[in-house]
Design a protein around this motif. Structure first.
Motif, PDB file in Angstrom:
ATOM      1  N   GLN A 108       0.718  -1.252  -0.023  1.00 27.46           N
ATOM      2  CA  GLN A 108      -0.080   0.035  -0.010  1.00 27.46           C
ATOM      3  C   GLN A 108       0.769   1.158   0.109  1.00 27.46           C
ATOM      4  O   GLN A 108       2.046   1.086   0.440  1.00 27.46           O
ATOM      5  N   HIS A 109       0.213   2.379  -0.501  1.00 23.18           N
ATOM      6  CA  HIS A 109       1.000   3.572  -0.673  1.00 23.18           C
ATOM      7  C   HIS A 109      -0.107   4.772  -0.203  1.00 23.18           C
ATOM      8  O   HIS A 109      -1.088   4.724  -1.037  1.00 23.18           O
ATOM      9  N   GLU A 110       0.283   5.742   0.641  1.00 19.94           N
ATOM     10  CA  GLU A 110      -0.685   6.899   0.472  1.00 19.94           C
ATOM     11  C   GLU A 110      -0.137   7.962  -0.229  1.00 19.94           C
ATOM     12  O   GLU A 110       1.233   8.340  -0.118  1.00 19.94           O
ATOM     13  N   VAL A 111      -1.049   8.341  -0.972  1.00 22.56           N
ATOM     14  CA  VAL A 111      -0.705   9.696  -1.954  1.00 22.56           C
ATOM     15  C   VAL A 111      -1.287  10.811  -1.751  1.00 22.56           C
ATOM     16  O   VAL A 111      -2.769  10.747  -1.808  1.00 22.56           O
ATOM     17  N   PHE A 112      -0.915  12.111  -2.028  1.00 20.91           N
ATOM     18  CA  PHE A 112      -1.743  13.259  -1.851  1.00 20.91           C
ATOM     19  C   PHE A 112      -1.883  13.879  -3.305  1.00 20.91           C
ATOM     20  O   PHE A 112      -0.811  13.911  -3.910  1.00 20.91           O
ATOM     21  N   VAL A 113      -3.075  13.941  -3.891  1.00 20.25           N
ATOM     22  CA  VAL A 113      -3.118  14.476  -5.242  1.00 20.25           C
ATOM     23  C   VAL A 113      -3.604  15.934  -5.190  1.00 20.25           C
ATOM     24  O   VAL A 113      -4.598  16.211  -4.808  1.00 20.25           O
ATOM     25  N   ASP A 114      -2.828  16.883  -6.007  1.00 14.06           N
ATOM     26  CA  ASP A 114      -3.331  18.228  -6.058  1.00 14.06           C
ATOM     27  C   ASP A 114      -3.939  18.174  -7.268  1.00 14.06           C
ATOM     28  O   ASP A 114      -3.980  17.518  -8.158  1.00 14.06           O
ATOM     29  N   MET A 115      -4.688  19.691  -7.303  1.00 18.27           N
ATOM     30  CA  MET A 115      -5.241  20.159  -8.589  1.00 18.27           C
ATOM     31  C   MET A 115      -4.308  20.997  -9.434  1.00 18.27           C
ATOM     32  O   MET A 115      -3.362  21.392  -8.747  1.00 18.27           O
ATOM     33  N   ASP A 116      -4.305  20.948 -10.718  1.00 10.69           N
ATOM     34  CA  ASP A 116      -3.410  21.659 -11.386  1.00 10.69           C
ATOM     35  C   ASP A 116      -4.274  22.388 -12.386  1.00 10.69           C
ATOM     36  O   ASP A 116      -4.485  22.090 -13.528  1.00 10.69           O
ATOM     37  N   THR A 117      -4.916  23.501 -11.924  1.00 14.22           N
ATOM     38  CA  THR A 117      -5.857  24.084 -12.714  1.00 14.22           C
ATOM     39  C   THR A 117      -5.430  24.838 -14.219  1.00 14.22           C
ATOM     40  O   THR A 117      -5.961  24.604 -15.179  1.00 14.22           O
ATOM     41  N   ASP A 118      -4.209  25.191 -14.146  1.00 13.38           N
ATOM     42  CA  ASP A 118      -3.722  25.746 -15.393  1.00 13.38           C
ATOM     43  C   ASP A 118      -2.870  24.643 -16.389  1.00 13.38           C
ATOM     44  O   ASP A 118      -1.998  25.035 -17.095  1.00 13.38           O
ATOM     45  N   ASN A 119      -2.697  23.481 -15.425  1.00 11.31           N
ATOM     46  CA  ASN A 119      -2.028  22.387 -16.349  1.00 11.31           C
ATOM     47  C   ASN A 119      -0.543  22.883 -16.622  1.00 11.31           C
ATOM     48  O   ASN A 119       0.187  22.570 -17.725  1.00 11.31           O
ATOM     49  N   ASP A 120       0.063  23.385 -15.787  1.00 14.73           N
ATOM     50  CA  ASP A 120       1.627  23.935 -16.109  1.00 14.73           C
ATOM     51  C   ASP A 120       2.345  23.017 -15.242  1.00 14.73           C
ATOM     52  O   ASP A 120       3.605  23.154 -14.996  1.00 14.73           O
ATOM     53  N   ASN A 121       1.863  21.724 -14.670  1.00 14.56           N
ATOM     54  CA  ASN A 121       2.826  20.779 -13.921  1.00 14.56           C
ATOM     55  C   ASN A 121       3.185  21.234 -12.687  1.00 14.56           C
ATOM     56  O   ASN A 121       4.036  20.612 -12.192  1.00 14.56           O
ATOM     57  N   LEU A 122       2.375  22.316 -12.396  1.00 14.80           N
ATOM     58  CA  LEU A 122       2.690  22.701 -10.794  1.00 14.80           C
ATOM     59  C   LEU A 122       1.439  22.688 -10.060  1.00 14.80           C
ATOM     60  O   LEU A 122       0.360  23.605 -10.712  1.00 14.80           O
ATOM     61  N   GLY A 123       1.153  21.894  -8.966  1.00 18.97           N
ATOM     62  CA  GLY A 123       0.032  21.846  -8.258  1.00 18.97           C
ATOM     63  C   GLY A 123      -0.469  23.240  -7.586  1.00 18.97           C
ATOM     64  O   GLY A 123       0.565  24.113  -7.596  1.00 18.97           O
ATOM     65  N   ASN A 124      -1.629  23.290  -7.557  1.00 21.76           N
ATOM     66  CA  ASN A 124      -2.161  24.882  -6.959  1.00 21.76           C
ATOM     67  C   ASN A 124      -1.497  24.956  -5.671  1.00 21.76           C
ATOM     68  O   ASN A 124      -1.312  26.296  -5.316  1.00 21.76           O
ATOM     69  N   LEU A 125      -1.180  23.825  -4.799  1.00 26.17           N
ATOM     70  CA  LEU A 125      -0.529  24.380  -3.475  1.00 26.17           C
ATOM     71  C   LEU A 125       0.865  24.928  -3.621  1.00 26.17           C
ATOM     72  O   LEU A 125       1.113  25.979  -2.794  1.00 26.17           O
ATOM     73  N   GLN A 126       1.307  24.733  -4.793  1.00 24.24           N
ATOM     74  CA  GLN A 126       2.660  25.214  -5.077  1.00 24.24           C
ATOM     75  C   GLN A 126       2.706  26.422  -6.109  1.00 24.24           C
ATOM     76  O   GLN A 126       3.545  27.271  -5.903  1.00 24.24           O
ATOM     77  N   ASP A 127       1.613  26.458  -6.870  1.00 24.45           N
ATOM     78  CA  ASP A 127       1.363  27.530  -7.826  1.00 24.45           C
ATOM     79  C   ASP A 127       0.970  28.772  -7.333  1.00 24.45           C
ATOM     80  O   ASP A 127       0.040  28.621  -6.600  1.00 24.45           O
ATOM     81  N   LEU A 128       1.668  29.822  -7.618  1.00 29.04           N
ATOM     82  CA  LEU A 128       1.201  31.119  -6.897  1.00 29.04           C
ATOM     83  C   LEU A 128       0.160  31.672  -7.769  1.00 29.04           C
ATOM     84  O   LEU A 128      -0.662  32.551  -7.413  1.00 29.04           O
ATOM     85  N   ASP A 129      -0.040  31.369  -9.137  1.00 26.31           N
ATOM     86  CA  ASP A 129      -0.887  31.827  -9.824  1.00 26.31           C
ATOM     87  C   ASP A 129      -1.734  30.768 -10.628  1.00 26.31           C
ATOM     88  O   ASP A 129      -1.576  30.237 -11.712  1.00 26.31           O
ATOM     89  N   ASP A 130      -2.869  30.274  -9.796  1.00 22.14           N
ATOM     90  CA  ASP A 130      -3.422  28.770 -10.232  1.00 22.14           C
ATOM     91  C   ASP A 130      -4.007  28.733 -11.532  1.00 22.14           C
ATOM     92  O   ASP A 130      -3.777  27.751 -12.259  1.00 22.14           O
ATOM     93  N   ASP A 131      -4.575  29.827 -12.041  1.00 20.19           N
ATOM     94  CA  ASP A 131      -5.244  29.897 -13.236  1.00 20.19           C
ATOM     95  C   ASP A 131      -4.539  30.738 -14.316  1.00 20.19           C
ATOM     96  O   ASP A 131      -5.062  30.753 -15.491  1.00 20.19           O
ATOM     97  N   ASN A 132      -3.327  31.065 -14.039  1.00 26.37           N
ATOM     98  CA  ASN A 132      -2.364  31.497 -15.091  1.00 26.37           C
ATOM     99  C   ASN A 132      -2.896  32.723 -15.711  1.00 26.37           C
ATOM    100  O   ASN A 132      -2.848  32.651 -17.150  1.00 26.37           O
ATOM    101  N   ASP A 133      -3.579  33.495 -15.263  1.00 26.47           N
ATOM    102  CA  ASP A 133      -4.145  34.865 -15.699  1.00 26.47           C
ATOM    103  C   ASP A 133      -3.412  36.016 -15.377  1.00 26.47           C
ATOM    104  O   ASP A 133      -4.076  37.187 -15.975  1.00 26.47           O
TER     105      ASP A 133
END
Ligand code: CA
Ligand code: CA
Ligand code: CA
Ligand code: CA
Length: 278
Positions: free
Chosen positions: A114-139
């Motif tokens: 077994q393995h526990e994994v955290f899956v983040d959203m990447d709204t703007d698909n820049d391969n940087l999850g929203n938790l790390q991305d300072l501009d989630d929607d890249n606008d």
């Protein structure tokens, strides 16, 4: 990879009454990191160190719920990879793989990884999850700035007008105290200037009206009346009286008044019958 998996293999010897086969100590993925909504392949492997071929299925689970069951066949002394595809969901997931319906049966202690994994959203698909991305929607506006402005940090075009948020928002340059004072002075000057201009225009209109009245005076000149004596164009009664007085002359007025008095006396004398005799 196989050597690595052999190193990871959790058991090298076991009791004689147990089948020496099972999953290796691990679960891995076709890519990492991956984000919510992406389909990833979950892998595990079965090492068969027994003297028998082993067949069965591997059940893959997420948080205890089955994702897929994959059949396997592990020859004696062999290692096989087994996998299942998963459309990743946002949040923390406990991914597990366990051997089921094995022939011959595999001891439970060897049957699960077994393995526990955290899956983040990447709204703007820049391969940087929203938790790390300072501009989630890249606008072009940071999430922090969007929270202040009230725009949606997960939507590049909050009002859906086809213009991205950073171009919809016209950022105002900060005004220095000196510029602020200068602006106030300029606005005050402009305000006073408009009042002065207005007064000048009113003065001009009054002067034009006076000039117009002056030009009309000759029309009102009557015989014998000095121009200066004309009080105003509108005062026609005064004008008429003044004209009459001048035309007749004062002596004629006096004669008329005397005549009037005489007529008055005569009239009342006849009417009353004169003095009575005793
Ligand atoms: Ca991103
Ligand atoms: Ca943004
Ligand atoms: Ca936005
Ligand atoms: Ca917009």
């Amino acid at each position: 990879m196989l050597l690595l998996l052999l190193l990871l293999f959790p058991f090298s010897a076991s009791a004689e009454d147990q089948l020496n086969a099972g999953v290796v100590s691990g679960i891995w993925y076709s890519k990492f990191p991956f984000f919510a909504g992406e389909t990833v392949r979950i892998y595990t492997a079965i090492q068969n160190n027994s003297g028998f071929d082993v067949k069965g299925k591997v059940q893959f689970l997420r948080n205890g719920e089955s994702l897929e069951e994959t059949p396997f066949s592990a020859l004696k002394g062999g290692l096989v990879q087994v996998w299942a595809d998963w459309e990743a969901t946002e949040g923390t997931s406990n991914i597990s793989a366990r051997i089921v319906e094995a022939i011959p049966p595999v001891p439970n202690s060897f049957a699960t990884a077994q393995h526990e994994v955290f899956v983040d959203m990447d709204t703007d698909n820049d391969n940087l999850g929203n938790l790390q991305d300072l501009d989630d929607d890249n606008d072009g506006l940071t999430d922090e700035k969007e929270l202040v402005l009230g725009t949606d940090p997960l939507n590049p075009d909050t009002d859906l007008d086809g213009i991205k948020d950073s171009e919809d928002i016209i950022e105002e340059e900060p005004v220095s105290p000196k510029t602020f004072v200068s602006n106030i002075e300029a606005e005050t000057e402009q305000f006073i200037g408009s009042i002065v201009q207005n007064l000048k225009e009113q003065k001009k209109q009054v002067e034009e009206r006076i000039a117009a009245n002056e030009s009309q005076r000759p029309l009102l000149i009557l015989p014998g009346i000095p121009q200066d004596a004309v009080p105003s164009r509108d005062n026609l009664e005064s004008l008429a009286l003044a004209a009459a007085i001048t035309a007749l002359g004062q002596w004629k007025i006096i004669l008329i008044l005397l005549g009037g008095i005489i007529l008055w006396k005569l009239f009342f004398g006849i009417l009353l019958g004169g003095p009575r005799q005793a």
